[in-house]
Design an enzyme around this catalytic site. Structure first.
Site, short mmCIF file in Angstrom:
data_model
loop_
_atom_site.label_atom_id
_atom_site.label_comp_id
_atom_site.label_asym_id
_atom_site.label_seq_id
_atom_site.Cartn_x
_atom_site.Cartn_y
_atom_site.Cartn_z
CB CYS A 205 -0.91 -0.01 1.23
SG CYS A 205 -1.91 1.49 1.39
CB CYS B 47 -0.24 2.23 5.76
SG CYS B 47 -1.04 0.71 5.20
CB CYS C 257 -5.05 -0.59 2.49
SG CYS C 257 -3.79 -0.95 3.74
CB CYS D 118 -4.09 3.13 5.79
SG CYS D 118 -3.96 2.93 4.00
CB CYS E 275 -8.91 -4.54 -11.67
SG CYS E 275 -8.45 -3.52 -13.06
#
Length: 161
Positions: free
Chosen positions: A79, A82, A127, A130, A150
């Site tokens: 991510c 984070c 995510c 976060c 995707c």
């Protein structure tokens, strides 16, 4: 005859999406407590404008614009908000859609919500640490899962093995 409000809004949404601008909608996960959270001002300072638009406002990057689309080394996609590891390069495949695609996330890395922004029901992926918007998951991927995660490449970073 005047166009209906719905047809005007649909045209605006589709026109915005066609230009790769994405939708400016604040992203919040109702009822979820997140391990990483920041104020809007902190997110804006931490992220590039493109990352902020995708991760925090559920935008979409233009197809075929992400360098991660052609990332073929072994490693982990994390991510951009984070640095939580999200996908192994072993689950990445070329979906032909113009966005990095994976058939399976790492265990516990992502969550999903229902997205109806384009007058259709889709499953948004975020995510789990976060809450950053990553992309969408579809049921047209390869085996063994049959899923296509995707992802917007701008919402991720890559850590080579």
């Amino acid at each position: 005859m005047q166009p209906s409000r719905r047809s005007v809004l649909t045209s605006l949404v589709l026109g915005t999406a066609a230009f790769g601008v994405g939708l400016s909608r604040s992203f919040a996960l109702a009822g979820e407590s997140l391990a990483v959270s920041h104020t809007d001002a902190e997110w804006r300072a931490m992220l590039t404008p493109a990352q902020y638009q995708v991760l925090r406002q559920q935008g979409t990057e233009r197809a075929f614009s992400s360098p991660l689309l052609n990332e073929h080394r072994k490693g982990i996609f994390a991510c951009a908000g984070c640095d939580l590891p999200l996908y192994s390069s072993e689950t990445k495949f070329d979906s032909g859609t113009g966005w990095p695609s994976f058939w399976q996330p790492l265990k516990g890395a992502v969550g999903t919500t229902t997205d109806t922004t384009l007058s259709e029901v889709r499953t948004a992926v975020h995510c789990s640490r976060c809450g950053g918007h990553l992309g969408h998951v579809f049921n047209d991927g390869p085996q063994p899962t049959g899923l296509r995660y995707c992802m917007d490449g701008v919402a991720m970073t890559f850590h080579a093995a």
